[in-house]
Motif scaffolding. Structure first.
Motif, PDB file in Angstrom:
ATOM      1  N   GLN A 192       0.832  -1.208   0.000  1.00 12.58           N
ATOM      2  CA  GLN A 192       0.000   0.000   0.000  1.00 12.58           C
ATOM      3  C   GLN A 192       0.867   1.260   0.000  1.00 12.58           C
ATOM      4  O   GLN A 192       0.599   2.205  -0.753  1.00 12.58           O
ATOM      5  CB  GLN A 192      -0.918  -0.006   1.219  1.00 12.58           C
ATOM      6  N   ALA A 207      -1.733  -1.517  -5.364  1.00 10.72           N
ATOM      7  CA  ALA A 207      -2.918  -1.419  -4.498  1.00 10.72           C
ATOM      8  C   ALA A 207      -3.762  -2.687  -4.624  1.00 10.72           C
ATOM      9  O   ALA A 207      -4.262  -3.206  -3.626  1.00 10.72           O
ATOM     10  CB  ALA A 207      -3.736  -0.183  -4.854  1.00 10.72           C
ATOM     11  N   THR A 267      -6.908   1.278   1.432  1.00 10.07           N
ATOM     12  CA  THR A 267      -6.316   0.755   0.205  1.00 10.07           C
ATOM     13  C   THR A 267      -7.317   0.821  -0.937  1.00 10.07           C
ATOM     14  O   THR A 267      -6.938   1.085  -2.080  1.00 10.07           O
ATOM     15  CB  THR A 267      -5.807  -0.684   0.416  1.00 10.07           C
ATOM     16  N   ALA A 313      -6.695   2.662  -4.415  1.00 12.45           N
ATOM     17  CA  ALA A 313      -6.935   2.017  -5.714  1.00 12.45           C
ATOM     18  C   ALA A 313      -7.847   2.890  -6.577  1.00 12.45           C
ATOM     19  O   ALA A 313      -7.623   3.033  -7.778  1.00 12.45           O
ATOM     20  CB  ALA A 313      -7.536   0.626  -5.515  1.00 12.45           C
TER      21      ALA A 313
END
Length: 185
Positions: A48, A67, A80, A84
């Motif tokens: 991450q 991610a 996370t 993303a």
């Protein structure tokens, strides 16, 4: 005994990398993450953090892959997932700027599958409408714009501008008519 002596080595490296990033030392944070990745099994926190560093370096595609790897190890982790989503949006913009409209569309649809918060969802839908419109798919673009409008009606100005700005759009002189069309789309 130091406070971090009971932590696994990867956690110590991650904590040090986060401290370096917070101190503005990105390259040092990157080096610590690289060390953690080389010496230990994949760790969702390290992945991450590297994803965040990649995103801040303008490397959206790499950030998204990292991610996603982090999410594979730690599913449904809200920070996370948010990272993303940011990477998907950045990737879509990069691809749109490079005139890779199918790639931009794919990135925006990936973002929407992540079910981001309404504001991010609205931005993704408006941008998806723009991409579809640029591809000549006006009916699909209107559907995306309609979804964005139903999420946040205050985006009407953005939609009207996008419709009028693209070579394959429409000019709406009657905003109430546009509102009705978006409600139906």
């Amino acid at each position: 005994m130091p406070a971090n002596a009971s932590l696994p080595a990867v956690e110590v490296l991650l904590a040090q990398a986060i401290a370096q990033l917070n101190a503005g030392q990105r390259s040092d944070a990157q080096a610590l993450c690289a060390q953690a990745m080389a010496q230990h099994a994949p760790h969702p926190g390290v992945l991450q953090l590297v994803a965040l560093l990649q995103l801040h370096s303008g490397k959206a595609e790499q950030a998204l892959a990292l991610a996603q790897a982090s999410l594979a190890l730690r599913p449904q982790h809200p920070p996370t997932e948010g990272l993303a989503a940011e990477a998907c949006f950045a990737l879509a913009v990069q691809r749109q700027d490079a005139h890779d409209l199918p790639g931009a569309e794919q990135a925006l649809r990936s973002l929407l599958r992540l079910q981001p918060p309404p504001e991010a969802q609205m931005k993704a839908l408006v941008n998806l409408g723009i991409v579809l419109q640029e591809r000549g798919a006006l009916a699909e673009a209107l559907q995306a714009y309609g979804q964005a409008y139903r999420l946040q009606p205050d985006c009407l100005g953005r939609i009207a501008h996008a419709l009028a700005a693209a070579p394959q759009g429409q000019l709406w002189l009657d905003l109430d008519g546009l509102r009705r069309a978006l409600q139906r789309a």
